[in-house]
Design an enzyme around this catalytic site. Sequence first.
Site, short mmCIF file in Angstrom:
data_model
loop_
_atom_site.label_atom_id
_atom_site.label_comp_id
_atom_site.label_asym_id
_atom_site.label_seq_id
_atom_site.Cartn_x
_atom_site.Cartn_y
_atom_site.Cartn_z
N HIS A 1 30.11 10.66 -41.67
CA HIS A 1 30.10 11.23 -43.02
C HIS A 1 28.70 11.02 -43.58
O HIS A 1 28.03 10.04 -43.27
CB HIS A 1 31.11 10.50 -43.90
CG HIS A 1 30.93 10.80 -45.37
ND1 HIS A 1 31.45 11.93 -45.95
CD2 HIS A 1 30.25 10.14 -46.34
CE1 HIS A 1 31.11 11.94 -47.23
NE2 HIS A 1 30.38 10.87 -47.50
N TYR B 1 37.76 9.68 -51.10
CA TYR B 1 37.75 11.14 -50.96
C TYR B 1 38.45 11.84 -52.12
O TYR B 1 38.95 12.96 -51.94
CB TYR B 1 38.42 11.53 -49.64
CG TYR B 1 37.51 11.43 -48.42
CD1 TYR B 1 36.35 12.20 -48.31
CD2 TYR B 1 37.83 10.59 -47.36
CE1 TYR B 1 35.53 12.13 -47.19
CE2 TYR B 1 37.01 10.51 -46.23
CZ TYR B 1 35.87 11.29 -46.15
OH TYR B 1 35.06 11.23 -45.04
N ASN C 1 35.30 13.94 -37.11
CA ASN C 1 33.95 14.44 -36.89
C ASN C 1 32.86 13.35 -36.93
O ASN C 1 31.72 13.61 -37.28
CB ASN C 1 33.64 15.61 -37.84
CG ASN C 1 33.67 15.21 -39.29
OD1 ASN C 1 33.96 14.05 -39.59
ND2 ASN C 1 33.36 16.12 -40.18
N GLU D 1 29.39 6.96 -53.85
CA GLU D 1 29.82 6.48 -52.54
C GLU D 1 29.19 5.12 -52.20
O GLU D 1 29.86 4.24 -51.65
CB GLU D 1 29.50 7.53 -51.48
CG GLU D 1 30.35 8.78 -51.68
CD GLU D 1 30.07 9.92 -50.73
OE1 GLU D 1 30.82 10.90 -50.76
OE2 GLU D 1 29.09 9.83 -49.94
N LYS E 1 32.76 7.04 -38.54
CA LYS E 1 34.21 7.17 -38.75
C LYS E 1 35.02 6.55 -37.61
O LYS E 1 34.48 6.28 -36.52
CB LYS E 1 34.54 8.65 -38.92
CG LYS E 1 33.92 9.29 -40.17
CD LYS E 1 34.44 10.70 -40.36
CE LYS E 1 33.84 11.35 -41.59
NZ LYS E 1 34.45 12.69 -41.86
#
Length: 138
Positions: A116, A50, A113, A127, A10
């Site tokens: 993913h 998302y 975070n 995805e 990310k």
Amino acid sequence: MSQRTFSIIKPDAVKKGYAAAILADIEKAGFKIVSIKKISLSKAQAEGFYHVHAARPFFGELTEFMASGPIFPMVLEKDNAIADLRTLMGATDPAKADEGTLRKKYASSIGENAVHGSDAEETAAFEIGYFFAGLELA
Ligand code: CMP
């Protein structure tokens, strides 16, 4: 049995210069990198990725963040890849992640975070297809 999963390094981790270290940890854990690229998402592209979280209160924050800088989406392969990547990543909230996990080592908050990973076969298929064409997955 060999399985494929989808992962993203990310924007927070890319900005901090952790991409190579995260890739090294992923390879050390036995994953083969099937395909990888560096791209920046628009807000609309992040919202499409998302979409299952569209009703969540953090959706705006999450998609702003995912569009805030370059990311490395990738397809990974190993036995039990989906579950094993989630173990390697650790809990969504880095404060709750086990020692040695990617989020414990590289993440700063539940929103930012570092990585993913797909949570199920169905999501992995969606995805992977969102970011990669069949020709990139030989
Ligand atoms: P990820 O595994 O990419 O999938 C959904 C993301 O939503 C998750 O990682 C977190 O980064 C983010 N997320 C989950 N809960 C929260 C929260 N309470 N506040 C902000 N972001 C969140």
